[in-house]
Write a protein that holds these residues in place. Structure first.
Motif, PDB file in Angstrom:
ATOM      1  N   CYS A 237      10.998  -9.211 -17.997  1.00  0.00           N
ATOM      2  CA  CYS A 237       9.621  -8.720 -18.092  1.00  0.00           C
ATOM      3  C   CYS A 237       9.529  -7.675 -19.190  1.00  0.00           C
ATOM      4  CB  CYS A 237       9.182  -8.103 -16.772  1.00  0.00           C
ATOM      5  SG  CYS A 237       9.265  -9.258 -15.410  1.00  0.00           S
ATOM      6  N   ASN A 240       6.421  -2.482 -17.975  1.00  0.00           N
ATOM      7  CA  ASN A 240       6.401  -2.169 -16.548  1.00  0.00           C
ATOM      8  C   ASN A 240       5.244  -2.830 -15.809  1.00  0.00           C
ATOM      9  OD1 ASN A 240       4.243  -0.255 -15.669  1.00  0.00           O
ATOM     10  ND2 ASN A 240       5.098   1.080 -17.248  1.00  0.00           N
ATOM     11  N   ALA A 243       6.323  -6.348 -15.137  1.00  0.00           N
ATOM     12  CA  ALA A 243       7.370  -6.350 -14.115  1.00  0.00           C
ATOM     13  C   ALA A 243       6.754  -6.189 -12.727  1.00  0.00           C
ATOM     14  CB  ALA A 243       8.377  -5.237 -14.387  1.00  0.00           C
ATOM     15  N   GLY A 265      13.263  -5.670 -15.808  1.00  0.00           N
ATOM     16  CA  GLY A 265      12.064  -5.132 -16.459  1.00  0.00           C
ATOM     17  C   GLY A 265      12.422  -4.227 -17.619  1.00  0.00           C
ATOM     18  N   VAL A 281      16.229  -2.336 -14.494  1.00  0.00           N
ATOM     19  CA  VAL A 281      15.370  -2.146 -15.667  1.00  0.00           C
ATOM     20  C   VAL A 281      16.149  -1.627 -16.869  1.00  0.00           C
ATOM     21  CG1 VAL A 281      13.316  -1.597 -14.293  1.00  0.00           C
ATOM     22  CG2 VAL A 281      14.842   0.238 -15.074  1.00  0.00           C
TER      23      VAL A 281
END
Lengths: 329, 329
Positions: A237, A240, A243, A265, A281
């Motif tokens: 992704c 944010n 995501a 993400g 992430v």
DNA sequence: CTGTTAGCGCCTTCAG
DNA sequence: CTGAAGGCGCTAACAG
């Protein structure tokens, strides 16, 4: 100020000097002045001072909005840094619109801001240029203004994407989809490049989806993607918002993370680690980026010369491994 | 401006009039002036104008920080509202410190802001008072300044808490704990009162815990609470930070929500509905609160008289039922 | 319709 | 060490 001077039995210049502390004033006089100031609850007029001294001790911050925590953190940090330098900040939002960006920047210039920190509007060519804003020190954050000579602070977008995608590849994923927001956004494009290179390097085919800025759109997209025979087993992704939307749609569809799809993400956020599973992430150093940008601007202000070279500072990102990709391979 | 006047072959007043549009100027002259302005890329100096006209068209926003989305949304909305009124905003943060709050407000006053919108520091007595800031229109948001006559916009804190707690009671819970952040915060106190009344009304015993502003502290607290023989079967969280921390600790401890404990939070947030289970919350109308506050301030500015009555506007809250309390009873 | 005069509150410059 | 004069860029008030 006149009243203060009169009450203290001195001239206005003496009051001015007491306030600025620039020149020595006899202690006794100073005391009388201070008393008069206190008695009258006098506050110097910064507007007059700015007019006279021809600098406002004020900078402008221009961001798309304050609703996205990324921008809010930037604004917060810049504001605090400015305060430490004795500067006030004017803030305006441009809603990713280049015209509004220009309008607001102009307004700030009319207000005699000494410099600008801007997270540029990403659609359309920015009109914040030296031609329009001669001499005005400008620092951009997160993305440069194309073709402008301004200093800018960004993160390793491409490398960060590679980091995230490689993490997925190491977990054995072959079908990894890229979820973008807009094809035109600078950061997203770079992240896509990182994704593409990582995939190509692993001999894998790319697969990208754009849009899905709302939960509803994302849900529709996920439904159609997972109705296919060979849906991706992992999703990267690009920011944010994407995501969060992807996480929501997947949960809603009861598609298991990470068993059915793994998720990574770009850009960490407050609640990423209380999701279930906690989201892996690529973290950007937002606070640091803002602080460096502000510091850059203030050093330009001090040296009284606008950067013409357009130095780009690239900040490192970091993979934060949590649970949305399963355990380490 | 002189240059423009000279180039256009007119007096400075004509330029001024063309710009302000206050008085009719012959079309031809106006055209010449506009050309000169364009040629010289002239921008009026708002600082000088503010000094002369004695109003700055600028308001100040004072919030604890911009990191909490609640405050960021407020700042964003106020900023946009101000823009619609042709005003700029200066923003500063006070980090919940009354002294800093005072310092920043003073700085803004020196900058001749025409009004202030403040989310007051909650610890210690605020020094933003008419005695210090005579004449300055002030509107407070989220909580009043004790004993001050300023207009303020708040939400139904007590009622909201009752709403949330009653929801828990309707689900048959008897042991419902209140998780506060600080005992001294105005909003938290009111929410506690709502909790207490709802509990008393149902003939239930209260049980309150304070602190736990970090995930670590919360984890420790939850561990100790659930080590007891009769832990609560439901928790009412007094704000979004506490709710997030509680959610985290509970997930981490693998305490099932809502089976083992039900959860209700006060204040909705972006990711509340992608948590698993999605969090049931009492939602506050943040944007509306900020917009009303700003509107209040601008109407004071228009009418040129500072509110001395201190009108309090109370906004309704709303229970958003999601999954953290189980199904409806 | 347009220009002149004066002054907003402060500080730089120059005299005392 | 202190005061007086002048002007930053602009506009209100008055004059023409």
């Amino acid at each position: 100020m006149n009243d203060v001077a009169k009450l203290a039995g001195v001239g206005t210049m003496t009051v001015s000097r007491v306030l600025s502390g620039s020149v020595r004033v006899s202690e006794e006089t100073a005391k009388r002045v201070h008393e008069a100031i206190a008695k009258l609850n006098y506050r110097p007029n910064e507007v007059a001072r700015a007019l006279r001294e021809r600098h406002s001790r004020q900078i402008g911050i221009l961001v798309p909005n304050l609703l996205d925590p990324f921008f809010a953190i930037c604004a917060h940090t810049i504001s605090e840094t400015a305060n430490e330098h004795g500067y006030s900040v004017i803030i305006a939002t441009h809603a990713a619109d280049a015209d509004k960006e220009f309008t607001e920047a102009s307004r700030m210039l009319r207000r005699q801001v000494e410099g600008l920190i801007v997270i540029p509007a990403d659609e359309g060519p920015s009109r914040i240029t030296p031609a329009e804003f001669r001499n005005l020190p400008v620092v951009t954050l997160d993305r440069p203004i194309e073709g402008s000579p301004y200093d800018t602070v960004v993160v390793e977008n491409k490398f960060g994407a590679q980091l995230g995608v490689n993490h997925l590849i190491e977990h054995g994923h072959k079908r990894i989809a890229f979820f973008g927001l807009s094809r035109t956004m600078h950061t997203i494009k770079l992240r896509y490049e990182g994704y593409r290179e990582a995939m190509r390097h692993a001999g894998l085919q790319t697969e990208a989806y754009y849009g899905n800025g709302t939960q509803e759109e994302m849900l529709t997209a996920i439904q159609s993607i997972f109705a296919g025979k060979t849906p991706p087993t992992a999703i990267f992704c690009s920011n944010n918002l994407i995501a969060r939307n992807a996480f929501h749609a997947l949960s809603y569809m009861q598609i298991k993370i990470p068993e059915t799809v793994a998720l990574v993400g770009f850009d960490d956020f407050e609640t990423a680690n209380i999701l279930n599973p906690a989201l892996t992430v690529v973290r950007q150093p937002i606070t640091e980026m803002a602080r460096i940008g502000a510091t850059l601007l203030f050093s330009q202000l001090r040296s009284k010369e606008t950067a013409v070279q357009g130095k780009t500072t690239v900040l490192p990102v970091e993979l934060v491994v949590r649970d949305s990709c399963g355990t380490h391979p």
